[in-house]
Design a protein around this motif. Structure first.
Motif, mmCIF file in Angstrom:
data_model
loop_
_atom_site.group_PDB
_atom_site.id
_atom_site.type_symbol
_atom_site.label_atom_id
_atom_site.label_comp_id
_atom_site.label_asym_id
_atom_site.label_seq_id
_atom_site.Cartn_x
_atom_site.Cartn_y
_atom_site.Cartn_z
ATOM 1 N N GLY A 98 -13.878 10.099 -13.296
ATOM 2 C CA GLY A 98 -13.595 8.683 -13.477
ATOM 3 C C GLY A 98 -13.237 7.995 -12.182
ATOM 4 O O GLY A 98 -13.603 8.439 -11.106
ATOM 5 N N VAL A 99 -12.482 6.911 -12.300
ATOM 6 C CA VAL A 99 -12.120 6.080 -11.156
ATOM 7 C C VAL A 99 -10.720 6.431 -10.693
ATOM 8 O O VAL A 99 -9.812 6.628 -11.495
ATOM 9 C CB VAL A 99 -12.183 4.580 -11.545
ATOM 10 C CG1 VAL A 99 -11.680 3.703 -10.416
ATOM 11 C CG2 VAL A 99 -13.607 4.200 -11.917
ATOM 12 N N SER A 100 -10.544 6.496 -9.379
ATOM 13 C CA SER A 100 -9.237 6.743 -8.796
ATOM 14 C C SER A 100 -8.896 5.596 -7.849
ATOM 15 O O SER A 100 -9.769 4.838 -7.434
ATOM 16 C CB SER A 100 -9.239 8.073 -8.042
ATOM 17 O OG SER A 100 -7.935 8.466 -7.748
ATOM 18 N N VAL A 101 -7.607 5.470 -7.524
ATOM 19 C CA VAL A 101 -7.113 4.381 -6.675
ATOM 20 C C VAL A 101 -6.802 4.950 -5.290
ATOM 21 O O VAL A 101 -6.042 5.901 -5.175
ATOM 22 C CB VAL A 101 -5.847 3.738 -7.279
ATOM 23 C CG1 VAL A 101 -5.328 2.636 -6.386
ATOM 24 C CG2 VAL A 101 -6.143 3.209 -8.678
ATOM 25 N N GLU A 102 -7.392 4.338 -4.254
ATOM 26 C CA GLU A 102 -7.227 4.845 -2.888
ATOM 27 C C GLU A 102 -6.635 3.764 -1.996
ATOM 28 O O GLU A 102 -7.131 2.639 -1.968
ATOM 29 C CB GLU A 102 -8.600 5.272 -2.356
ATOM 30 C CG GLU A 102 -8.596 5.786 -0.936
ATOM 31 C CD GLU A 102 -9.994 6.191 -0.504
ATOM 32 O OE1 GLU A 102 -10.524 7.198 -1.027
ATOM 33 O OE2 GLU A 102 -10.582 5.471 0.326
ATOM 34 N N PHE A 103 -5.537 4.092 -1.298
ATOM 35 C CA PHE A 103 -4.989 3.212 -0.276
ATOM 36 C C PHE A 103 -3.957 3.964 0.553
ATOM 37 O O PHE A 103 -3.587 5.083 0.240
ATOM 38 C CB PHE A 103 -4.384 1.933 -0.864
ATOM 39 C CG PHE A 103 -3.146 2.107 -1.708
ATOM 40 C CD1 PHE A 103 -1.898 2.322 -1.129
ATOM 41 C CD2 PHE A 103 -3.208 2.006 -3.078
ATOM 42 C CE1 PHE A 103 -0.761 2.452 -1.897
ATOM 43 C CE2 PHE A 103 -2.080 2.131 -3.857
ATOM 44 C CZ PHE A 103 -0.845 2.362 -3.266
ATOM 45 N N ASP A 104 -3.514 3.320 1.608
ATOM 46 C CA ASP A 104 -2.455 3.813 2.481
ATOM 47 C C ASP A 104 -1.223 2.960 2.199
ATOM 48 O O ASP A 104 -1.320 1.745 2.058
ATOM 49 C CB ASP A 104 -2.903 3.635 3.945
ATOM 50 C CG ASP A 104 -1.945 4.210 4.964
ATOM 51 O OD1 ASP A 104 -1.061 5.002 4.596
ATOM 52 O OD2 ASP A 104 -2.084 3.866 6.152
ATOM 53 N N VAL A 105 -0.049 3.593 2.108
ATOM 54 C CA VAL A 105 1.203 2.858 1.917
ATOM 55 C C VAL A 105 1.468 2.010 3.158
ATOM 56 O O VAL A 105 1.094 2.386 4.275
ATOM 57 C CB VAL A 105 2.357 3.843 1.632
ATOM 58 C CG1 VAL A 105 3.705 3.154 1.642
ATOM 59 C CG2 VAL A 105 2.125 4.541 0.303
ATOM 60 N N LYS A 106 2.131 0.859 2.975
ATOM 61 C CA LYS A 106 2.470 -0.016 4.098
ATOM 62 C C LYS A 106 3.083 0.781 5.235
ATOM 63 O O LYS A 106 3.958 1.610 5.014
ATOM 64 C CB LYS A 106 3.462 -1.090 3.649
ATOM 65 C CG LYS A 106 2.897 -2.084 2.682
ATOM 66 C CD LYS A 106 3.955 -3.054 2.189
ATOM 67 C CE LYS A 106 3.367 -3.945 1.116
ATOM 68 N NZ LYS A 106 4.388 -4.764 0.462
ATOM 69 N N HIS A 107 2.626 0.498 6.438
ATOM 70 C CA HIS A 107 3.133 1.200 7.607
ATOM 71 C C HIS A 107 4.561 0.759 7.904
ATOM 72 O O HIS A 107 4.908 -0.405 7.759
ATOM 73 C CB HIS A 107 2.230 0.958 8.809
ATOM 74 C CG HIS A 107 0.858 1.520 8.602
ATOM 75 N ND1 HIS A 107 -0.105 1.491 9.565
ATOM 76 C CD2 HIS A 107 0.282 2.139 7.536
ATOM 77 C CE1 HIS A 107 -1.210 2.060 9.120
ATOM 78 N NE2 HIS A 107 -0.994 2.450 7.882
ATOM 79 N N GLY A 108 5.383 1.726 8.303
ATOM 80 C CA GLY A 108 6.790 1.473 8.563
ATOM 81 C C GLY A 108 7.654 2.454 7.803
ATOM 82 O O GLY A 108 7.170 3.472 7.299
#
Length: 189
Positions: free
Chosen positions: A84-94
């Motif tokens: 299925g579909v997955s969610v991809e991102f990077d957490v806010k830097h800091g």
């Protein structure tokens, strides 16, 4: 399911993808402290860059994304049955805080937390929230210290330094808080 769990988590209703109540509670606490709280685990230790790469294929807390999340179709979920579909991102830097709840042999609980900083760099494009976290010391030594607390392999990752709030919460609840921090160096003494 992962997209739905991520949408619920972003609305303040933590939905741990692997149905872990302790991790769901950690996600709820970090959310209520205003720092989000994505379902997280170790992905890789990057010794060259001195970072711990962590994340999960969901549920992600969309409010703490550094960029617009990407929906990535997966033919097979990582280590699980289905697709299925997955969610991809990077957490806010800091600054970020890892926070989990460990259960002792006698059935009692303790909080476990550590602070670091999400830093820029290449990320795996595997449908996960993946962040490169610098804890200020060797990634392997941090992982050993984190694991030695008895924490499970999932926890919440929230933005900002939550240690003051977590200390106060632990004190109010009468729960131990194990803080995983870099050992003092001789030049620091």
């Amino acid at each position: 399911m992962i997209l739905g769990a991520s949408l619920l988590t972003a609305r303040g209703i933590p939905a741990a993808g692997e149905y872990e109540l302790r991790t769901s509670l950690a996600m709820l606490i970090t959310d209520r402290l205003g720092s989000g709280g994505s379902f997280t685990e170790l992905q890789a230790l990057n010794f060259r860059d001195g970072v711990v790469e962590m994340g999960h294929d969901g549920p992600a807390h969309l409010a703490i994304s550094d960029r617009k999340p990407v929906l990535r179709g997966l033919g097979t979920y990582h280590g699980k049955r289905g697709w299925g579909v997955s969610v991809e991102f990077d957490v806010k830097h800091g600054p970020v805080t890892t926070f989990g709840i460990a259960q002792r042999r006698d059935g009692t609980y303790k909080f476990v937390a550590s602070t670091g900083s999400v830093v820029a760099g290449p990320l795996l494009k595997i449908g996960n929230t993946t962040s490169r976290v610098d804890f200020g010391w060797d990634p392997g030594e941090w992982t050993d210290a984190w694991s030695a607390t008895g924490i499970s392999h999932h926890w919440a990752l929230g933005t900002g330094n939550l240690l003051p709030e977590l200390r106060a919460t632990a004190e109010l609840l009468g729960i131990e808080l194990a803080e995983v921090a870099a050992p003092a160096r001789n030049e620091d003494l």
